[in-house]
Design a protein around this motif. Structure first.
Motif, short mmCIF file in Angstrom:
data_model
loop_
_atom_site.label_atom_id
_atom_site.label_comp_id
_atom_site.label_asym_id
_atom_site.label_seq_id
_atom_site.Cartn_x
_atom_site.Cartn_y
_atom_site.Cartn_z
N ASP A 1 0.91 -1.38 -0.17
CA ASP A 1 -0.22 0.22 0.12
C ASP A 1 0.53 1.53 -0.36
N LEU A 2 1.88 0.94 0.95
CA LEU A 2 3.07 2.77 0.66
C LEU A 2 3.37 2.82 -0.46
N TYR A 3 3.67 2.13 -0.92
CA TYR A 3 4.02 2.03 -2.51
C TYR A 3 4.04 2.09 -3.59
N ASP A 4 2.16 1.68 -3.67
CA ASP A 4 1.68 1.77 -4.82
C ASP A 4 2.03 0.26 -5.30
N LEU A 5 1.81 -1.09 -5.19
CA LEU A 5 2.20 -2.20 -5.52
C LEU A 5 0.55 -2.52 -5.74
N PRO A 6 0.45 -2.98 -7.09
CA PRO A 6 -0.65 -3.43 -7.08
C PRO A 6 -0.27 -5.28 -7.40
N VAL A 7 -0.16 -5.93 -5.62
CA VAL A 7 0.32 -7.23 -6.01
C VAL A 7 -0.44 -8.51 -5.32
N PRO A 8 -0.59 -9.39 -6.40
CA PRO A 8 -2.52 -10.22 -6.07
C PRO A 8 -1.98 -10.74 -4.73
N GLY A 9 -3.22 -11.33 -4.36
CA GLY A 9 -2.88 -12.17 -3.50
C GLY A 9 -2.11 -13.71 -2.68
N PRO A 10 -2.51 -14.18 -4.10
CA PRO A 10 -1.15 -15.78 -4.07
C PRO A 10 0.03 -15.19 -4.52
N GLU A 11 0.22 -14.29 -5.26
CA GLU A 11 1.43 -13.69 -5.26
C GLU A 11 2.52 -13.26 -4.47
N LEU A 12 1.64 -12.80 -3.40
CA LEU A 12 2.31 -11.95 -2.34
C LEU A 12 2.63 -13.22 -1.24
N ALA A 13 1.09 -13.95 -1.00
CA ALA A 13 1.27 -15.06 -0.10
C ALA A 13 3.16 -16.04 -0.80
N ARG A 14 3.19 -16.18 -2.10
CA ARG A 14 4.56 -16.80 -2.36
C ARG A 14 5.64 -15.74 -1.92
N ILE A 15 5.74 -14.32 -1.92
CA ILE A 15 6.94 -13.53 -2.04
C ILE A 15 7.00 -13.51 0.20
N GLU B 1 10.58 -16.16 4.40
CA GLU B 1 10.94 -17.10 5.91
C GLU B 1 12.04 -18.06 5.25
N ASN B 2 11.50 -18.72 3.66
CA ASN B 2 12.18 -19.65 3.60
C ASN B 2 14.20 -19.33 3.42
N ASP B 3 13.66 -18.42 2.66
CA ASP B 3 14.98 -17.64 1.96
C ASP B 3 15.89 -16.97 3.12
N PHE B 4 15.93 -15.96 3.44
CA PHE B 4 16.01 -14.74 4.52
C PHE B 4 15.62 -14.73 5.98
N VAL B 5 15.00 -15.59 6.41
CA VAL B 5 15.23 -16.79 7.65
C VAL B 5 15.52 -17.55 8.10
#
Length: 369
Positions: A131-145, A150-154
């Motif tokens: 929302d802050l950066y006006d990124l229209p990312v669909p929910g399923p794609e955002l879930a993958r992000i 969690e997988n690769d950073f944490v």
């Protein structure tokens, strides 16, 4: 302390993402299978504002640690803050232009209770940054992000279920999610005269330890030996078990295959409006998680046994295992009896008193103000 006092300016908005209870379908998500979670009313709230210095700053009202980093990369942040900072990294890795931000985290969801507080944090941060950066990312794609954070950073090899539930669930429904295709459907979860009682066993779990990763590795090994992409693709369980010489791999495979069948059966019962009949599937799921997948723990086993003895239609452990919570499907007029039975059983064993939460199927992540 509030956002203004910490950062010297008001937030640009407030966002919230819920925790989840997985009604049924445990350890099936990373096997490309089916899960049936629903969102809780409890979750994680993020107050946020953009920054022009490129710094990503994170504070929490529940923890003293803070994080400030301008170039987040895996390993640059540890502890709880890595779940939040990792989302900014993951968004950038996916090609989304996320700048700096100041975040203040608040939560009413117990950590370590197996209710996916980590995914709730990730998803609250994700919707805030979008929302802050006006990124229209669909929910399923955002879930993958968020999952990649969690997988690769944490460094937790989780599946896609928790993030999908936190982002995609709707009020009064469970989410049937095909973890291979990402396709989902809303399944009515009508709790008339029934209560989904969450029992926090007070045995905290930590998925960064080896138990969860070992189970995932065993499933991948079994699929490789069986010549299938994932255990979801096993169609003849008896034949598959006869091909596996390792008894541990046989047990892991048996759980995953039968758990997928239980999810499909539960969906049929919910759509038919006979919610109470799902209870037997919950108990069967728990026994499989205890005996075949071996991820239960003593407090969960006692909570399940005492709940059913006191009148629950069924109960099972939820989450990755080795600690966390139990969910029991209870006729509403018997919830007090179940609570007292579990409390008494814990007291007899000298365990900490369990905590109870009436779980209401709620909406997924979104902006509050």
């Amino acid at each position: 302390m509030n956002f203004d006092e910490i950062y010297g300016r008001p937030p640009e908005g407030v966002w919230r993402a819920p925790g989840r209870v997985n009604l049924i379908g445990e350890h099936t998500d990373y096997n490309d299978g089916f899960v049936l979670p629903f969102a809780l009313s409890q979750g994680v709230t993020v107050s946020a504002a953009r920054r022009d210095d490129g710094v990503f700053a994170v504070r929490s009202l529940q923890a003293p640690e803070t994080a400030e980093v301008s170039d987040p990369v895996p390993g640059s942040v540890t502890g709880w803050a890595a779940y939040a900072v990792g989302v900014a990294w993951s968004l950038r890795e996916a090609g989304h232009p996320v700048g700096g931000a100041s975040l203040l985290i608040d939560a009413d969801l117990p950590q370590g209770a197996g209710l996916s507080s980590s995914a709730a944090l990730e998803c609250a941060v994700a919707v805030a940054l979008c929302d802050l950066y006006d990124l229209p990312v669909p929910g399923p794609e955002l879930a993958r992000i968020a999952q990649r954070a969690e997988n690769d950073f944490v460094g937790v090899p989780c599946g896609i279920m928790d993030q999908s539930a936190s982002l995609l669930c709707t009020s009064g429904h469970a989410l049937l999610l095909d973890c291979r295709s990402g396709l989902s459907a809303q399944v009515p979860l009508d709790l008339t005269e029934l209560t989904l009682l969450v029992i926090d066993t007070r045995a905290e779990h930590e998925l960064v330890d080896g138990g969860y990763a070992d189970r995932r590795a065993a499933c991948e090994k079994a699929a490789e030996l069986l010549g299938v992409p994932a255990l979801r693709d096993v169609t003849d369980l008896g034949e598959a078990l006869s091909q596996l010489g390792d008894p541990v791999l046989r047990r892991r495979t048996q759980h995953v295959v039968t758990e997928n069948h239980r999810v499909e059966a539960a969906v049929g019962l919910l759509r038919a409006g006979v919610v109470g009949e799902v209870g037997a599937l919950l108990t069967a799921s728990h026994l499989s998680l205890r005996d075949q997948f071996e991820v239960s723990w003593p407090e969960a086993d006692v909570a399940v046994e005492e709940s059913v003895r006191a009148g629950a239609r069924g109960a099972r452990m939820v989450g990755g295992g080795f600690g966390g919570s139990v969910v029991a499907l209870v006729p509403s007029d018997r919830t007090d009896r179940v609570r007292e039975a579990v409390r008494a059983a814990y007291a007899d064993r000298g365990w900490p008193e369990p905590r109870f939460l009436d779980a209401t199927p709620s909406a997924g992540a979104g902006r509050l103000s």
